[in-house]
Design an enzyme around this catalytic site. Structure first.
Site, PDB file in Angstrom:
ATOM      1  N   ALA A 138      36.207 -42.192 -77.001  1.00 17.66           N
ATOM      2  CA  ALA A 138      36.390 -40.799 -76.356  1.00 17.66           C
ATOM      3  C   ALA A 138      35.983 -40.989 -74.926  1.00 17.66           C
ATOM      4  O   ALA A 138      36.806 -40.612 -74.120  1.00 17.66           O
ATOM      5  CB  ALA A 138      36.187 -39.584 -77.075  1.00 17.66           C
ATOM      6  N   HIS A 151      51.671 -45.119 -63.829  1.00 17.44           N
ATOM      7  CA  HIS A 151      50.648 -44.401 -63.004  1.00 17.44           C
ATOM      8  C   HIS A 151      51.324 -43.048 -62.904  1.00 17.44           C
ATOM      9  O   HIS A 151      50.418 -41.631 -63.007  1.00 17.44           O
ATOM     10  CB  HIS A 151      49.998 -44.918 -61.978  1.00 17.44           C
ATOM     11  CG  HIS A 151      48.769 -44.684 -61.438  1.00 17.44           C
ATOM     12  ND1 HIS A 151      47.971 -45.399 -60.944  1.00 17.44           N
ATOM     13  CD2 HIS A 151      48.137 -43.435 -61.588  1.00 17.44           C
ATOM     14  CE1 HIS A 151      46.803 -44.756 -60.647  1.00 17.44           C
ATOM     15  NE2 HIS A 151      46.952 -43.406 -61.062  1.00 17.44           N
ATOM     16  N   GLY A 191      45.963 -48.357 -86.071  1.00 19.33           N
ATOM     17  CA  GLY A 191      44.762 -48.364 -86.493  1.00 19.33           C
ATOM     18  C   GLY A 191      43.558 -48.617 -85.201  1.00 19.33           C
ATOM     19  O   GLY A 191      42.201 -48.494 -85.649  1.00 19.33           O
ATOM     20  N   GLY A 250      35.114 -42.688 -71.686  1.00 21.01           N
ATOM     21  CA  GLY A 250      35.125 -43.956 -70.834  1.00 21.01           C
ATOM     22  C   GLY A 250      34.545 -43.934 -69.551  1.00 21.01           C
ATOM     23  O   GLY A 250      34.430 -42.729 -69.001  1.00 21.01           O
ATOM     24  N   LYS A 306      46.782 -49.448 -64.762  1.00 19.76           N
ATOM     25  CA  LYS A 306      48.014 -48.611 -64.730  1.00 19.76           C
ATOM     26  C   LYS A 306      48.833 -49.077 -63.802  1.00 19.76           C
ATOM     27  O   LYS A 306      48.515 -49.950 -62.612  1.00 19.76           O
ATOM     28  CB  LYS A 306      47.608 -47.221 -64.018  1.00 19.76           C
ATOM     29  CG  LYS A 306      46.642 -46.755 -64.792  1.00 19.76           C
ATOM     30  CD  LYS A 306      46.267 -45.315 -64.462  1.00 19.76           C
ATOM     31  CE  LYS A 306      45.010 -44.679 -65.225  1.00 19.76           C
ATOM     32  NZ  LYS A 306      43.786 -44.968 -64.270  1.00 19.76           N
ATOM     33  N   TYR A 320      43.635 -48.439 -57.468  1.00 27.29           N
ATOM     34  CA  TYR A 320      42.301 -48.123 -56.952  1.00 27.29           C
ATOM     35  C   TYR A 320      41.621 -49.220 -56.278  1.00 27.29           C
ATOM     36  O   TYR A 320      40.396 -49.185 -55.489  1.00 27.29           O
ATOM     37  CB  TYR A 320      41.167 -47.911 -58.292  1.00 27.29           C
ATOM     38  CG  TYR A 320      41.809 -46.954 -59.181  1.00 27.29           C
ATOM     39  CD1 TYR A 320      42.742 -45.958 -58.722  1.00 27.29           C
ATOM     40  CD2 TYR A 320      41.326 -46.715 -60.621  1.00 27.29           C
ATOM     41  CE1 TYR A 320      43.121 -44.990 -59.667  1.00 27.29           C
ATOM     42  CE2 TYR A 320      41.776 -45.949 -61.452  1.00 27.29           C
ATOM     43  CZ  TYR A 320      42.695 -45.014 -60.927  1.00 27.29           C
ATOM     44  OH  TYR A 320      42.948 -43.849 -61.923  1.00 27.29           O
ATOM     45  N   ASP A 375      38.473 -47.392 -67.561  1.00 26.24           N
ATOM     46  CA  ASP A 375      39.562 -46.925 -66.947  1.00 26.24           C
ATOM     47  C   ASP A 375      39.902 -47.546 -65.759  1.00 26.24           C
ATOM     48  O   ASP A 375      39.097 -47.196 -64.761  1.00 26.24           O
ATOM     49  CB  ASP A 375      39.857 -45.556 -67.096  1.00 26.24           C
ATOM     50  CG  ASP A 375      41.199 -45.056 -66.613  1.00 26.24           C
ATOM     51  OD1 ASP A 375      42.105 -45.120 -67.509  1.00 26.24           O
ATOM     52  OD2 ASP A 375      41.239 -44.785 -65.353  1.00 26.24           O
TER      53      ASP A 375
END
Ligand code: A2P
Length: 316
Positions: A14, A110, A9, A16, A77, A48, A43
């Protein structure tokens, strides 16, 4: 805003904010601007190199009381150097500590690629890789499931997985990935992969939706095509009184995937979220369908060294 709904749920907006290539010194402000303007999906990834600055931004925003942690979806990730089962939870805990969080909403493997544990970024030669025969994907996956059972993450998934790699993983586990994050845009539409994921209850998120023009030279071909300058995309932008970026983002949303455009510019951050108001019709989608040329901006060749065991990372 369209949402992706998970089996338990949980709902994910959609659109980000992407943070790959968002420089330290800029990324914290970008995340704050995004949250202020209405983004609820951020995200991230350990590789990064900017998670600690993002963590400071989260803490500031939570402390000033405008948005609470449980109203935001945060993805990160697992980097390739932490695929061995004993390394997965420590790597996740480092990300949680950097992001100043108790849990992630989504943790992704990743790449279907393993490095030696001491390689923090990219190996310089084949010796820095570990073959999957030594660290099978299922070993890493089971450690990620363990992180879920310890409530360190609410959902687990993968990134950069092809149909054969998903198929193989699904055949070996009772808990298949809930997400596959892959490169997706009009030049790389991957209808087969989308179809496979839909049939197997795996959500999909589109990365590099704008073509990732800010990649470093090492990751860029000289002659690569431009999505933002494409005529069909620009004509549709005129038709909808929108920008080319908004058409590209609206296209992903219309296909039912998540989409994570990166920006550190407050105006473009807002513009990208406002793509939610752009509604493409069947003719628009058909015109964009014609643009597919299976072109990868991120071609994975940087993982394919002559004498390592990785070849054809995407099984194309
Ligand atoms: P900037 O961060 O200066 O806004 P991708 O999401 O495919 O990786 O693409 C990111 C690149 O697209 C960055 O160079 C980013 O620059 C740029 N970008 C982000 N949003 C827009 C927009 N609305 N219009 C044009 N370029 C954009």
């Amino acid at each position: 805003m369209k949402e992706l709904i998970f089996e338990n749920g949980d709902k994910l907006d959609a659109i980000g904010l992407g943070t790959w290539k968002s420089d330290p010194g800029e990324v914290g402000e970008a995340v704050k601007a995004a949250l202020k303007t209405g983004y609820r999906h951020i995200d991230c990834a350990a590789i990064y190199g900017n998670e600690s600055e993002i963590g400071q931004a989260f803490t500031e925003v939570f402390n000033n009381g405008t948005i609470s942690r449980d109203n935001i979806w945060i993805t990160s990730k697992l980097w390739n150097n932490a695929h061995q089962k004993q390394d997965v939870i420590p790597a996740l805990k480092k990300t949680l500590s950097d992001l100043q969080l108790d849990y992630l909403d989504l943790y992704l493997m990743h790449w279907p690629i393993a490095f030696q544990p001491e390689i923090d970024t990219f190996p310089e030669d084949a010796g820095g890789f570990k073959p999957l025969s030594e660290v099978p994907i299922i070993e890493t996956w089971e450690a990620m499931l363990e992180a879920k059972s310890q409530h360190l993450v609410r959902h687990v998934g993968v990134s950069n997985f092809s149909i054969p790699k998903l198929d193989d993983l699904i055949s070996k586990t009772d808990d298949p990935p809930e997400m596959n994050q892959v490169e997706l845009h009009p030049f790389l539409q991957q209808a087969d992969l989308l179809h496979f994921c839909r049939n197997n209850d795996i959500h999909v998120t589109a990365y590099s939706p704008l073509g990732s023009g800010d990649r470093g030279k090492a990751f860029k071909a000289d002659d690569e095509p431009s999505l933002l300058d494409n005529k069909v995309i620009n004509d549709l932008a005129d038709k909808h009184h929108a920008t080319p970026a908004q058409i590209l983002i609206a296209w992903s949303v219309k296909r039912g995937t998540g989409v994570i455009p990166k920006s550190t510019n407050p105006g473009r951050i807002k513009e990208n979220l406002e793509s939610a108001d752009v509604s493409l019709d069947g003719d628009d989608m058909n015109a964009i369908a014609e643009l597919d040329k299976h072109y990868r901006y991120i071609d994975g060749r940087f993982f394919e060294l002559e004498d390592n065991s990785y070849d054809n990372v995407f099984d194309d």
